[in-house]
Design a protein around this motif. Sequence first.
Motif, PDB file in Angstrom:
ATOM      1  N   ASN A 276      -7.900   4.413  -9.277  1.00  0.00           N
ATOM      2  CA  ASN A 276      -8.974   4.549  -7.924  1.00  0.00           C
ATOM      3  C   ASN A 276      -8.083   4.829  -6.714  1.00  0.00           C
ATOM      4  O   ASN A 276      -8.523   4.879  -5.910  1.00  0.00           O
ATOM      5  N   GLY A 277      -6.916   5.217  -6.820  1.00  0.00           N
ATOM      6  CA  GLY A 277      -5.740   5.503  -5.652  1.00  0.00           C
ATOM      7  C   GLY A 277      -5.079   4.121  -5.369  1.00  0.00           C
ATOM      8  O   GLY A 277      -5.559   3.071  -5.517  1.00  0.00           O
TER       9      GLY A 277
ATOM     10  N   ASP B  42      -5.434  -4.632   0.314  1.00  0.00           N
ATOM     11  CA  ASP B  42      -4.686  -3.866  -0.127  1.00  0.00           C
ATOM     12  C   ASP B  42      -3.918  -4.432  -1.242  1.00  0.00           C
ATOM     13  O   ASP B  42      -4.481  -5.565  -2.048  1.00  0.00           O
TER      14      ASP B  42
ATOM     15  N   HIS C 200       0.868  -1.253   0.131  1.00  0.00           N
ATOM     16  CA  HIS C 200      -0.012  -0.119   0.079  1.00  0.00           C
ATOM     17  C   HIS C 200       0.831   1.165   0.145  1.00  0.00           C
ATOM     18  O   HIS C 200       0.334   2.455   0.457  1.00  0.00           O
TER      19      HIS C 200
ATOM     20  N   PRO D 236      -7.152   0.179   1.952  1.00  0.00           N
ATOM     21  CA  PRO D 236      -8.431   0.597   2.849  1.00  0.00           C
ATOM     22  C   PRO D 236      -8.482   0.882   4.146  1.00  0.00           C
ATOM     23  O   PRO D 236      -9.181   1.518   4.895  1.00  0.00           O
TER      24      PRO D 236
ATOM     25  N   PRO E   9      -4.221   0.997  -3.332  1.00  0.00           N
ATOM     26  CA  PRO E   9      -5.256   0.110  -2.527  1.00  0.00           C
ATOM     27  C   PRO E   9      -4.994   0.074  -1.350  1.00  0.00           C
ATOM     28  O   PRO E   9      -3.913  -0.578  -0.862  1.00  0.00           O
TER      29      PRO E   9
ATOM     30  N   GLU F 168     -10.634   7.663   3.300  1.00  0.00           N
ATOM     31  CA  GLU F 168     -11.305   8.201   1.929  1.00  0.00           C
ATOM     32  C   GLU F 168     -11.146   6.947   0.932  1.00  0.00           C
ATOM     33  O   GLU F 168     -12.007   7.196  -0.112  1.00  0.00           O
ATOM     34  N   ASN F 169     -10.501   5.939   1.223  1.00  0.00           N
ATOM     35  CA  ASN F 169     -10.616   4.573   0.110  1.00  0.00           C
ATOM     36  C   ASN F 169     -11.764   3.728   0.542  1.00  0.00           C
ATOM     37  O   ASN F 169     -11.903   2.740  -0.291  1.00  0.00           O
ATOM     38  N   ARG F 170     -12.458   3.954   1.449  1.00  0.00           N
ATOM     39  CA  ARG F 170     -13.576   2.987   1.938  1.00  0.00           C
ATOM     40  C   ARG F 170     -14.991   3.403   1.404  1.00  0.00           C
ATOM     41  O   ARG F 170     -15.966   2.386   1.386  1.00  0.00           O
TER      42      ARG F 170
ATOM     43  N   GLY G  31      -9.290  -3.118  -5.275  1.00  0.00           N
ATOM     44  CA  GLY G  31      -8.422  -1.921  -5.444  1.00  0.00           C
ATOM     45  C   GLY G  31      -7.721  -1.766  -6.764  1.00  0.00           C
ATOM     46  O   GLY G  31      -6.492  -1.215  -6.448  1.00  0.00           O
TER      47      GLY G  31
END
Length: 455
Positions: free
Chosen positions: A212-213, A242, A98, A217, A215, A221-223, A175
Amino acid sequence: MTLSCFKAYDIRGKLGEELNEDIAYKIGRAYGQIYQPKTVVIGCDIRLSSEGLKQATIRGLNDAGVKVLDLGMTGTEEVYFGAFHLDVQGGLEVTASHNPMDYNGMKLVRENARPISADTGLKEIQVLAESGIFNDVAVKGTTEKYNILPEFVDHLMTYIDASKITPMKLVVNAGNGAAGHVIDAIEEKFKVLNVPVEFIKIHHEADGSFPNGIPNPLLVENRDSTRQAVIEHGADMGLAWDGDFDRCFLFDEKGQFIEGYYIVGLLAQAFLLKQSGEKIVHDPRLVWNTFDIVEQYQGEAIQSKSGHSFIKEKMREHNAVYGGEMSAHHYFRDFAYCDSGMIPWLLAVSVLSETQKPLSALVEEMIEKFPCSGEINFKVADTQTTIQKIFDHYADQNPVIDRTDGVSLDFGAWRLNVRASNTEPLLRLNIESRADRNPEPIQDYVDELTQLIQG
């Protein structure tokens, strides 16, 4: 030259100066010379630099006389699985998990997927790679491609009774990392076994540009994408991984993110439902819920210092069936004591089927009984001085003190654990309380400690 990419547990560095193909070659060559394995497995995640670094590492291993089985694009646990399942003497995964886009790294294991950390061989690899003085070998190694996926999925199926799984809808969020191909293979296996699970896939395609950024979690903001998909599709559970999918994160049917701490309790329950009396290893950051579950289901809880090498060592010592950290690392005896991001959700599906309770109901009781702060990180000038300050502040309350990892102070109705990060200049704080003895909201303790640390 000094190689700054060598860390306490693995290799990780910024692309270019800290880690490049020349350095990867030297790492492969040093690994081969020090351990002299006949054969090793190697895989890599989906990052754009990973394939090149993997090929350089393979050249180093081959030049050290090592035969290499190239598993292709894999998650870390597929390399772990290959290292204990096949007739090989070690494994390497090229991954930065990550970390930011401009990073990469490696995770190394020996025979039977035993970890190689700073105190178990990584330093020796570093010294030899830095020197660049390698022995010539009479016969160079060869490389062949090997598809581990079918055997890996067959192994995963041993953790559940497929005939007992009830109809379920799961949102799965890879992700854009490495998890998607395993989910697809499990989906196919479920169809063959008539397991009534429907997968709703988001950010599923492996894509090293991470549209999408990154990975991870753990970042709030990734959730959102997983949460929204759970609610939109009326799913029973959401799952997110991840980049190298060795960590799995769970969302309940309401789209709520479940703290890793309570997942440890859930998985301990899953194993103890099958076999009471088993030993469960846990980290010292948050413990009361784990104690409660393990006692309720007639198991034995064993505490270990945080970090994969410590947990794995403690599990081997006690023959523990499962070890869990609140950071979403989960370890399994039948998986050579390694961590997996696939086994946890399969066990969760099993528990949901067996109890016929939604995930929210299974964890709500735990959360109500033992509310926690989640891990809070503070940037401080000197971690040890700050820990001593906390220690001194509460000394007159005579807490029970435990120094397994950092300092834990137990006041009976609430407890805290504070420890220095192994990898960053951070202080990590965790607080929990017993609802039956303590009417004070957790936030009061968080505010008090925040003032003390920052004051």
